[in-house]
Design an enzyme around this catalytic site. Structure first.
Site, PDB file in Angstrom:
ATOM      1  N   LYS A  60       9.217  -6.761 -28.161  1.00  0.00           N
ATOM      2  CA  LYS A  60       8.129  -6.801 -29.319  1.00  0.00           C
ATOM      3  C   LYS A  60       7.808  -5.308 -29.365  1.00  0.00           C
ATOM      4  O   LYS A  60       7.999  -4.501 -28.411  1.00  0.00           O
ATOM      5  CB  LYS A  60       7.212  -7.831 -28.863  1.00  0.00           C
ATOM      6  CG  LYS A  60       6.564  -7.568 -27.579  1.00  0.00           C
ATOM      7  CD  LYS A  60       5.441  -8.263 -27.448  1.00  0.00           C
ATOM      8  CE  LYS A  60       4.460  -7.477 -26.669  1.00  0.00           C
ATOM      9  NZ  LYS A  60       3.117  -7.623 -26.270  1.00  0.00           N
ATOM     10  N   ASP A 105       9.874 -12.829 -25.318  1.00  0.00           N
ATOM     11  CA  ASP A 105       8.418 -12.623 -25.020  1.00  0.00           C
ATOM     12  C   ASP A 105       8.506 -13.297 -23.540  1.00  0.00           C
ATOM     13  O   ASP A 105       8.584 -14.261 -23.168  1.00  0.00           O
ATOM     14  CB  ASP A 105       7.805 -14.055 -25.866  1.00  0.00           C
ATOM     15  CG  ASP A 105       6.320 -14.343 -25.650  1.00  0.00           C
ATOM     16  OD1 ASP A 105       5.817 -14.087 -24.528  1.00  0.00           O
ATOM     17  OD2 ASP A 105       5.898 -14.439 -26.652  1.00  0.00           O
ATOM     18  N   HIS A 106       8.009 -12.257 -22.808  1.00  0.00           N
ATOM     19  CA  HIS A 106       8.026 -12.401 -21.325  1.00  0.00           C
ATOM     20  C   HIS A 106       7.162 -13.535 -20.699  1.00  0.00           C
ATOM     21  O   HIS A 106       7.465 -14.084 -19.448  1.00  0.00           O
ATOM     22  CB  HIS A 106       7.837 -11.198 -20.637  1.00  0.00           C
ATOM     23  CG  HIS A 106       6.339 -10.704 -20.278  1.00  0.00           C
ATOM     24  ND1 HIS A 106       5.706 -10.257 -21.295  1.00  0.00           N
ATOM     25  CD2 HIS A 106       5.623 -10.583 -19.385  1.00  0.00           C
ATOM     26  CE1 HIS A 106       4.592  -9.848 -20.999  1.00  0.00           C
ATOM     27  NE2 HIS A 106       4.428 -10.220 -19.622  1.00  0.00           N
ATOM     28  N   GLU A 150      -7.495  -8.974 -19.347  1.00  0.00           N
ATOM     29  CA  GLU A 150      -7.040  -8.015 -18.518  1.00  0.00           C
ATOM     30  C   GLU A 150      -8.080  -7.226 -18.027  1.00  0.00           C
ATOM     31  O   GLU A 150      -8.997  -6.824 -19.082  1.00  0.00           O
ATOM     32  CB  GLU A 150      -5.950  -7.147 -19.069  1.00  0.00           C
ATOM     33  CG  GLU A 150      -4.634  -7.853 -19.399  1.00  0.00           C
ATOM     34  CD  GLU A 150      -3.534  -6.834 -20.083  1.00  0.00           C
ATOM     35  OE1 GLU A 150      -2.610  -6.473 -19.361  1.00  0.00           O
ATOM     36  OE2 GLU A 150      -3.727  -6.621 -21.272  1.00  0.00           O
ATOM     37  N   LYS A 206      -8.416  -6.315 -23.269  1.00  0.00           N
ATOM     38  CA  LYS A 206      -8.489  -5.091 -22.326  1.00  0.00           C
ATOM     39  C   LYS A 206      -9.919  -4.816 -21.942  1.00  0.00           C
ATOM     40  O   LYS A 206     -10.789  -5.147 -22.418  1.00  0.00           O
ATOM     41  CB  LYS A 206      -7.680  -3.799 -22.830  1.00  0.00           C
ATOM     42  CG  LYS A 206      -6.520  -4.088 -23.601  1.00  0.00           C
ATOM     43  CD  LYS A 206      -5.360  -3.856 -22.708  1.00  0.00           C
ATOM     44  CE  LYS A 206      -3.995  -3.895 -23.367  1.00  0.00           C
ATOM     45  NZ  LYS A 206      -3.074  -4.258 -22.471  1.00  0.00           N
ATOM     46  N   LYS A 237       7.654 -16.739 -17.462  1.00  0.00           N
ATOM     47  CA  LYS A 237       6.776 -17.011 -16.276  1.00  0.00           C
ATOM     48  C   LYS A 237       6.984 -18.516 -15.690  1.00  0.00           C
ATOM     49  O   LYS A 237       6.950 -19.370 -16.571  1.00  0.00           O
ATOM     50  CB  LYS A 237       5.255 -16.691 -16.425  1.00  0.00           C
ATOM     51  CG  LYS A 237       5.024 -15.221 -16.866  1.00  0.00           C
ATOM     52  CD  LYS A 237       3.522 -15.105 -17.114  1.00  0.00           C
ATOM     53  CE  LYS A 237       3.493 -13.637 -17.466  1.00  0.00           C
ATOM     54  NZ  LYS A 237       3.100 -12.756 -16.461  1.00  0.00           N
ATOM     55  N   ARG A 256      18.712  10.227 -25.023  1.00  0.00           N
ATOM     56  CA  ARG A 256      18.835  11.380 -25.976  1.00  0.00           C
ATOM     57  C   ARG A 256      19.179  12.544 -25.142  1.00  0.00           C
ATOM     58  O   ARG A 256      19.826  13.650 -25.654  1.00  0.00           O
ATOM     59  CB  ARG A 256      17.717  11.714 -26.865  1.00  0.00           C
ATOM     60  CG  ARG A 256      17.838  10.965 -28.280  1.00  0.00           C
ATOM     61  CD  ARG A 256      16.542  11.057 -28.750  1.00  0.00           C
ATOM     62  NE  ARG A 256      15.635   9.845 -28.504  1.00  0.00           N
ATOM     63  CZ  ARG A 256      14.893   9.176 -29.496  1.00  0.00           C
ATOM     64  NH1 ARG A 256      15.180   9.308 -30.681  1.00  0.00           N
ATOM     65  NH2 ARG A 256      14.220   8.091 -29.083  1.00  0.00           N
ATOM     66  N   ASP A 284      -0.769  -7.550 -30.340  1.00  0.00           N
ATOM     67  CA  ASP A 284      -0.023  -7.250 -29.198  1.00  0.00           C
ATOM     68  C   ASP A 284       0.130  -8.611 -28.330  1.00  0.00           C
ATOM     69  O   ASP A 284       1.402  -8.637 -27.552  1.00  0.00           O
ATOM     70  CB  ASP A 284      -0.752  -6.130 -28.134  1.00  0.00           C
ATOM     71  CG  ASP A 284      -0.218  -5.625 -27.086  1.00  0.00           C
ATOM     72  OD1 ASP A 284       1.027  -5.708 -26.966  1.00  0.00           O
ATOM     73  OD2 ASP A 284      -0.838  -5.553 -26.127  1.00  0.00           O
ATOM     74  N   HIS A 333       2.522 -14.163 -27.106  1.00  0.00           N
ATOM     75  CA  HIS A 333       2.215 -14.970 -25.893  1.00  0.00           C
ATOM     76  C   HIS A 333       1.145 -15.980 -25.957  1.00  0.00           C
ATOM     77  O   HIS A 333       1.817 -17.136 -25.695  1.00  0.00           O
ATOM     78  CB  HIS A 333       1.724 -13.930 -24.880  1.00  0.00           C
ATOM     79  CG  HIS A 333       2.292 -12.664 -24.473  1.00  0.00           C
ATOM     80  ND1 HIS A 333       3.745 -12.491 -24.751  1.00  0.00           N
ATOM     81  CD2 HIS A 333       1.784 -11.480 -24.234  1.00  0.00           C
ATOM     82  CE1 HIS A 333       4.187 -11.340 -24.089  1.00  0.00           C
ATOM     83  NE2 HIS A 333       2.834 -10.415 -24.015  1.00  0.00           N
TER      84      HIS A 333
END
Ligand code: BG6
Length: 502
Positions: free
Chosen positions: A165, A194-195, A233, A355, A199, A61, A252, A257
Site C-alpha cells: 500500500k 495488508d500486513h 501509536e 500517531k 498477524k 537504480r 494510511d 487495516h
C-alpha cells in the site's frame, strides 16, 4: 465431500515449505525492505521453510553492495537468532540488477538473469515480483515486466506480483492502479499486502468466533451495544514525510487495516477457510458498511501539536522535517460506521487511529449491552461486559464482567478473565511479513484482500475524505501523549458512549 469449517480452520501451512522459486524485490534499498521484508526472508530461511535454492534479486537504480545491505538488515531486524549457516544460505542466493525502472533494457537484463538462475540455482521459472515502491511506479514496473514477457510463467511455472500500500489515494486512483496491474497480471496472481492480516491475533478473530460456541449466539445487535476498533501509536511520522503528507492517518490505516478488522469482526461465517469463501464474506460485509450518520457528526480528524511525550519534547506535525507549515494532513482519524445487515443494524462500529497517542496499542473491543434489569443495590463499580481482542502488544483476549466484591454486602465490581498468547502457547509466533511472504510463495491467497474489498474500503473512506476536503475547518489538534482530540469524545458522547483508555 462435505466441508467441515472446523477442519478447514486447522491451518497447518506454516509447516509447509515453498518449492523452487525466487523473489524479485523492487525497492530493495527502501525502508520496508530493510525493516521487514529482508529480515522475514531470513527468518523463513532459518526455519527451513524456503528451498535451498531460494534466490533474491534486488532491482535498484544504483549499484550497491547488495549482500552487505541484506546482511545488515538481517542482523538488525531478524526475529530468530542469526546463524552463520542460514545467513550464508540466504546470502548465496542474493543478486542485484541495476537500471532504471523505466528502462526496457533493464527488464531484458532481468529476464536473462532469471533464466540464468533457473539454470544455476534451479528456481524453476517461479518468481514473485515484490513492488515495495511508491504506487506511481506500479504502472511503469508492471508494463516493463510485461514488455520483457516476465509476467507469464512457461511450462507450468508461476509468476506473481506483490503490491504494497497505499493502493491509491481514493477510489478513482485505486481503480486506475488496479487496471494497470491487472492488464498485466490476472487477479489470481496479484497479492495485495495488508500486513495486519498476517498477524496471529488477527487470524485468531476467525478462530475465536467460529471455533467456539460461546460467542456467536450473542454476536449481534440484540446483545452488542457497540464496537471500538483502535490502532494507536506513540511514535510520530519519523522520516516518512514524503509518503505520509497528503495521505494521512485515515488513508494510511483506516482504509486498510481497520476496515479489514471490522470485516473480520462483523462478517458471517465462511463456508470454509478458503480464499474465495473468506473474501466473499468480507466483501459482503464491507458492502453493507456506511457512515453511521452524516459525516459532520460521525467523522473526526486531527493533527498532533508539539509538546511533551514520555519526558521528551516532541515536534508538532507541521514542524516535522519535510512537512509544509500549513499542511492539513490528518495524523488522527476516527469515524462511526454502521453495518446495515440484520445482524448489525443500529450498532455503531467506532474506528480510530493516530500517531503520538498515549501508547502503542491495537485492539478490538466488543462492548455488550447492560442486562435489562439489575436486582442489586450497589452497582457503581459495574460497567458493561466487554470482550477485548488484543491485537498487540501483550497479544491475547480479555473478557470483562461483573463479580461480587467479597464481604457482607452485595457489592458488584468489574473483573477480567485473561488469555495471553505468551502463557498459553510455547510455539513460535511468525512475524506478519513472514507468514504473508510464505503464503505468496506457496500461492495461498486467503490472507490477501481482493480487489473488491479494496474497492469497497475506498468507497467508505472517500465519503469521509470528500467531506473533510470541503470543510477544512474540521481539522482539530491534539496534544502528544493524549488519546486524541475533543471532537472524538464528542462523537461517542452523542450516542452515550465513551472511548476506552486501553
Ligand atoms: C503501516 C502504516 O501500515 O502500519 C504505518 O503505514 C504504521 O504508519 C504501521 O506505523 C504500524 O504497523 P504495526 O504492525 O506496528 O501496527
Amino acid at each position: 465431500m462435505t466441508t467441515n469449517p472446523l477442519r478447514a480452520l486447522t491451518d497447518r501451512r506454516l509447516q509447509r515449505i515453498a518449492g523452487p522459486c525466487g523473489i524479485v524485490l523492487f525497492g530493495i534499498t527502501g525502508d520496508l525492505a530493510k525493516r521487514k521484508i529482508l529480515p522475514a526472508l531470513y527468518d523463513l530461511t532459518n526455519r527451513g521453510l524456503l528451498p535451498p535454492s531460494f534466490s533474491i534479486v534486488g532491482v535498484a537504480r544504483r549499484d550497491i553492495d547488495v549482500r552487505s545491505a541484506v546482511e545488515q538488515s538481517v542482523r538488525e531486524g531478524a526475529k530468530t537468532p542469526v546463524s552463520d549457516t542460514a545467513l550464508k544460505q540466504l546470502l548465496d542466493g542474493v543478486s542485484l540488477i541495476v537500471g532504471g525502472y523505466d528502462d526496457p533494457e533493464m527488464y531484458r537484463a532481468l529476464a536473462q538473469h532469471l533464466r540464468g538462475l533457473d539454470e544455476t540455482r534451479g528456481t524453476g521459472g517461479n518468481f514473485a515480483f515484490y513492488l515495495s515502491i511508491p504506487p506511481r511506479l506500479f504502472p511503469v514496473v508492471t508494463e516493463g515486466l510485461a514488455g520483457a514477457d516476465l509476467n507469464r510463467g512457461e511450462n507450468g511455472s508461476w509468476r506473481r506480483v506483490v503490491i504494497e500500500k497505499p493502493f491509491g489515494r481514493d477510489l478513482a486512483s485505486a481503480r486506475e492502479l488496479d487496471e494497470t496491474v491487472r492488464a498485466v497480471f490476472p487477479e489470481s496472481s496479484v497479492f495485495r499486502i495488508d500486513h495486519y492480516l498476517g498477524k496471529e491475533t488477527v487470524q485468531n478473530i476467525m478462530a475465536l468466533r467460529f471455533a467456539n460456541e460461546l460467542y456467536e449466539p450473542i454476536w449481534n445487535s440484540a446483545h452488542v451495544d457497540h464496537v471500538q476498533i483502535t490502532m494507536a501509536e506513540d511514535i510520530g511520522i519519523g522520516s516518512r514525510a514524503g509518503y505520509y503528507d497528503g495521505i494521512g492517518a485515515t488513508r494510511d490505516v483506516i482504509q486498510n487495516h481497520l476496515l479489514q478488522l471490522l470485516a473480520l469482526t462483523a462478517m458471517e461465517e465462511p463456508v470454509a477457510f478458503t480464499a474465495d469463501a473468506v473474501r466473499a464474506e468480507k466483501e459482503k460485509v464491507l458492502k453493507a458498511t456506511h457512515l453511521f450518520g452524516p459525516a459532520e457528526t460521525n467523522s473526526v480528524r486531527a493533527q498532533y501539536a508539539g509538546g511533551w511525550q514520555g519526558g521528551e519534547r516532541v515536534k508538532a506535525y507541521r514542524e516535522e522535517d519535510g512537512i509544509p507549515a500549513d499542511s492539513i494532513t490528518d495524523t488522527y482519524g476516527a469515524m462511526a460506521l454502521g453495518v446495515e445487515t440484520r445482524r448489525w443494524a443500529g450498532v455503531p462500529f467506532y474506528l480510530r487511529t493516530g500517531k503520538r497517542l498515549g501508547r502503542r496499542v491495537s485492539e478490538i473491543a466488543i462492548v455488550f449491552k447492560r442486562p435489562p434489569f439489575l436486582p442489586f443495590d450497589d452497582i457503581s463499580g459495574l460497567g458493561q461486559n466487554t470482550l477485548v481482542i488484543r491485537v498487540q502488544p501483550n497479544e491475547g483476549t480479555t473478557f470483562k464482567f461483573g463479580s461480587k466484591v467479597p464481604g457482607s454486602e452485595m457489592r458488584l465490581r468489574d473483573v477480567t478473565m485473561d488469555f495471553a498468547y505468551g502463557h498459553a502457547f510455547t510455539e513460535y509466533t511468525p512475524e506478519a511479513y513472514e507468514r504473508l511472504i510464505l503464503d505468496v510463495l506457496l500461492g495461498e491467497p486467503p490472507l490477501f484482500p481482493q480487489w473488491r474489498e479494496v474497492e469497497e474500503s475506498w468507497r467508505i473512506i472517500d465519503q469521509v475524505e470528500n467531506y473533510w476536503e470541503s470543510a477544512p475547518e474540521t481539522l482539530e489538534t491534539y496534544h502528544p501523549g493524549t488519546w486524541g482530540p475533543a471532537g472524538a469524545d464528542a462523537m461517542l458522547a452523542a450516542n452515550g458512549h465513551v472511548w476506552r483508555r486501553p
